[in-house]
Design a protein around this motif. Structure first.
Motif, PDB file in Angstrom:
ATOM      1  N   PHE A 194      28.949  18.648  40.870  1.00 37.40           N
ATOM      2  CA  PHE A 194      29.781  17.653  40.205  1.00 37.40           C
ATOM      3  C   PHE A 194      29.025  16.980  39.059  1.00 37.40           C
ATOM      4  CE2 PHE A 194      31.193  13.230  39.821  1.00 37.40           C
ATOM      5  CZ  PHE A 194      32.505  13.444  39.447  1.00 37.40           C
ATOM      6  N   VAL A 195      27.789  16.603  39.295  1.00 38.42           N
ATOM      7  CA  VAL A 195      26.987  15.952  38.256  1.00 38.42           C
ATOM      8  C   VAL A 195      26.735  16.916  37.099  1.00 38.42           C
ATOM      9  CG1 VAL A 195      24.698  15.006  37.764  1.00 38.42           C
ATOM     10  CG2 VAL A 195      25.937  14.276  39.797  1.00 38.42           C
ATOM     11  N   LEU A 196      26.440  18.173  37.394  1.00 42.92           N
ATOM     12  CA  LEU A 196      26.212  19.154  36.328  1.00 42.92           C
ATOM     13  C   LEU A 196      27.474  19.405  35.504  1.00 42.92           C
ATOM     14  CD1 LEU A 196      23.921  21.741  38.112  1.00 42.92           C
ATOM     15  CD2 LEU A 196      23.304  20.159  36.286  1.00 42.92           C
ATOM     16  N   LEU A 197      28.625  19.474  36.161  1.00 43.41           N
ATOM     17  CA  LEU A 197      29.870  19.683  35.421  1.00 43.41           C
ATOM     18  C   LEU A 197      30.194  18.484  34.531  1.00 43.41           C
ATOM     19  CD1 LEU A 197      32.117  21.455  38.061  1.00 43.41           C
ATOM     20  CD2 LEU A 197      31.124  22.427  36.002  1.00 43.41           C
ATOM     21  N   CYS A 198      29.963  17.277  35.035  1.00 43.88           N
ATOM     22  CA  CYS A 198      30.183  16.089  34.205  1.00 43.88           C
ATOM     23  C   CYS A 198      29.240  16.084  33.015  1.00 43.88           C
ATOM     24  CB  CYS A 198      30.007  14.822  35.037  1.00 43.88           C
ATOM     25  SG  CYS A 198      31.367  14.532  36.171  1.00 43.88           S
ATOM     26  N   ALA A 199      27.999  16.448  33.230  1.00 47.03           N
ATOM     27  CA  ALA A 199      27.034  16.495  32.126  1.00 47.03           C
ATOM     28  C   ALA A 199      27.438  17.563  31.109  1.00 47.03           C
ATOM     29  CB  ALA A 199      25.630  16.774  32.669  1.00 47.03           C
ATOM     30  N   TRP A 200      27.984  18.689  31.580  1.00 48.35           N
ATOM     31  CA  TRP A 200      28.404  19.755  30.679  1.00 48.35           C
ATOM     32  C   TRP A 200      29.580  19.298  29.810  1.00 48.35           C
ATOM     33  CZ3 TRP A 200      26.738  24.176  28.817  1.00 48.35           C
ATOM     34  CH2 TRP A 200      27.642  25.030  28.200  1.00 48.35           C
ATOM     35  N   VAL A 201      30.527  18.592  30.374  1.00 49.22           N
ATOM     36  CA  VAL A 201      31.697  18.151  29.623  1.00 49.22           C
ATOM     37  C   VAL A 201      31.331  17.089  28.598  1.00 49.22           C
ATOM     38  CG1 VAL A 201      33.899  16.933  29.843  1.00 49.22           C
ATOM     39  CG2 VAL A 201      33.336  18.770  31.417  1.00 49.22           C
ATOM     40  N   PHE A 202      30.446  16.169  28.959  1.00 48.91           N
ATOM     41  CA  PHE A 202      30.110  15.059  28.077  1.00 48.91           C
ATOM     42  C   PHE A 202      28.830  15.287  27.282  1.00 48.91           C
ATOM     43  CE2 PHE A 202      32.752  13.010  31.352  1.00 48.91           C
ATOM     44  CZ  PHE A 202      33.749  12.538  30.526  1.00 48.91           C
ATOM     45  N   ARG A 203      28.417  16.547  27.133  1.00 49.34           N
ATOM     46  CA  ARG A 203      27.198  16.836  26.384  1.00 49.34           C
ATOM     47  C   ARG A 203      27.422  16.569  24.904  1.00 49.34           C
ATOM     48  NH1 ARG A 203      29.970  21.470  26.747  1.00 49.34           N
ATOM     49  NH2 ARG A 203      29.856  22.941  25.025  1.00 49.34           N
ATOM     50  N   PRO A 204      26.363  16.257  24.184  1.00 47.45           N
ATOM     51  CA  PRO A 204      26.502  16.016  22.749  1.00 47.45           C
ATOM     52  C   PRO A 204      26.985  17.273  22.019  1.00 47.45           C
ATOM     53  CG  PRO A 204      24.376  15.242  23.536  1.00 47.45           C
ATOM     54  CD  PRO A 204      25.009  15.998  24.660  1.00 47.45           C
ATOM     55  N   GLY A 205      27.879  17.088  21.100  1.00 44.79           N
ATOM     56  CA  GLY A 205      28.371  18.204  20.299  1.00 44.79           C
ATOM     57  C   GLY A 205      29.563  18.927  20.877  1.00 44.79           C
ATOM     58  N   SER A 206      30.063  18.526  22.017  1.00 45.67           N
ATOM     59  CA  SER A 206      31.185  19.241  22.622  1.00 45.67           C
ATOM     60  C   SER A 206      32.539  18.683  22.202  1.00 45.67           C
ATOM     61  CB  SER A 206      31.078  19.203  24.145  1.00 45.67           C
ATOM     62  OG  SER A 206      31.206  17.878  24.614  1.00 45.67           O
ATOM     63  N   ASP A 249      38.440  19.055  21.049  1.00 48.25           N
ATOM     64  CA  ASP A 249      39.516  18.699  20.116  1.00 48.25           C
ATOM     65  C   ASP A 249      40.271  19.947  19.659  1.00 48.25           C
ATOM     66  OD1 ASP A 249      38.990  16.014  20.288  1.00 48.25           O
ATOM     67  OD2 ASP A 249      37.780  15.945  18.451  1.00 48.25           O
ATOM     68  N   ASP A 250      39.539  21.019  19.379  1.00 47.89           N
ATOM     69  CA  ASP A 250      40.193  22.284  18.996  1.00 47.89           C
ATOM     70  C   ASP A 250      41.044  22.828  20.138  1.00 47.89           C
ATOM     71  OD1 ASP A 250      38.965  22.134  16.553  1.00 47.89           O
ATOM     72  OD2 ASP A 250      37.367  23.570  17.050  1.00 47.89           O
ATOM     73  N   ALA A 251      40.544  22.760  21.350  1.00 49.21           N
ATOM     74  CA  ALA A 251      41.296  23.248  22.512  1.00 49.21           C
ATOM     75  C   ALA A 251      42.541  22.395  22.761  1.00 49.21           C
ATOM     76  CB  ALA A 251      40.411  23.252  23.746  1.00 49.21           C
ATOM     77  N   ALA A 252      42.453  21.103  22.481  1.00 42.24           N
ATOM     78  CA  ALA A 252      43.604  20.227  22.688  1.00 42.24           C
ATOM     79  C   ALA A 252      44.725  20.523  21.700  1.00 42.24           C
ATOM     80  CB  ALA A 252      43.171  18.772  22.564  1.00 42.24           C
ATOM     81  N   MET A 253      44.394  21.066  20.543  1.00 39.82           N
ATOM     82  CA  MET A 253      45.404  21.345  19.524  1.00 39.82           C
ATOM     83  C   MET A 253      45.994  22.751  19.624  1.00 39.82           C
ATOM     84  SD  MET A 253      45.701  18.493  18.161  1.00 39.82           S
ATOM     85  CE  MET A 253      46.800  18.885  16.831  1.00 39.82           C
ATOM     86  N   LEU A 254      45.524  23.579  20.536  1.00 44.24           N
ATOM     87  CA  LEU A 254      46.030  24.953  20.661  1.00 44.24           C
ATOM     88  C   LEU A 254      47.544  25.031  20.878  1.00 44.24           C
ATOM     89  CD1 LEU A 254      43.269  26.815  22.690  1.00 44.24           C
ATOM     90  CD2 LEU A 254      43.993  27.257  20.365  1.00 44.24           C
ATOM     91  N   PRO A 255      48.155  24.187  21.695  1.00 42.10           N
ATOM     92  CA  PRO A 255      49.609  24.310  21.877  1.00 42.10           C
ATOM     93  C   PRO A 255      50.403  24.032  20.604  1.00 42.10           C
ATOM     94  CG  PRO A 255      48.673  22.996  23.637  1.00 42.10           C
ATOM     95  CD  PRO A 255      47.588  23.211  22.637  1.00 42.10           C
ATOM     96  N   PHE A 256      49.811  23.360  19.633  1.00 45.47           N
ATOM     97  CA  PHE A 256      50.528  22.989  18.426  1.00 45.47           C
ATOM     98  C   PHE A 256      50.248  23.909  17.247  1.00 45.47           C
ATOM     99  CE2 PHE A 256      49.625  19.078  20.854  1.00 45.47           C
ATOM    100  CZ  PHE A 256      50.934  18.799  21.242  1.00 45.47           C
TER     101      PHE A 256
END
Length: 54
Positions: free
Chosen positions: A23-35, A40-47
């Protein structure tokens, strides 16, 4: 000692530590610098199909 008791002991001790670490590693992976740009690109895919102005 039966298999159930062995598995229960593992889940109560080492399994909890392992899953907390995952859990800690996954949280660190999501909130890593530069991600942010990637997410943002993935959030815009449906549009992407709406760029034609329809």
């Amino acid at each position: 000692m039966s298999f159930y008791e062995t598995a229960r002991h593992f889940a109560d001790s080492y399994g909890l530590i392992f899953l907390a670490g995952v859990f800690v590693l996954l949280c660190a992976w999501v909130f890593r610098p530069g991600s942010r740009r990637h997410y943002d690109d993935a959030a815009m895919l449906p549009f992407e199909d709406d760029k034609d102005g329809e």
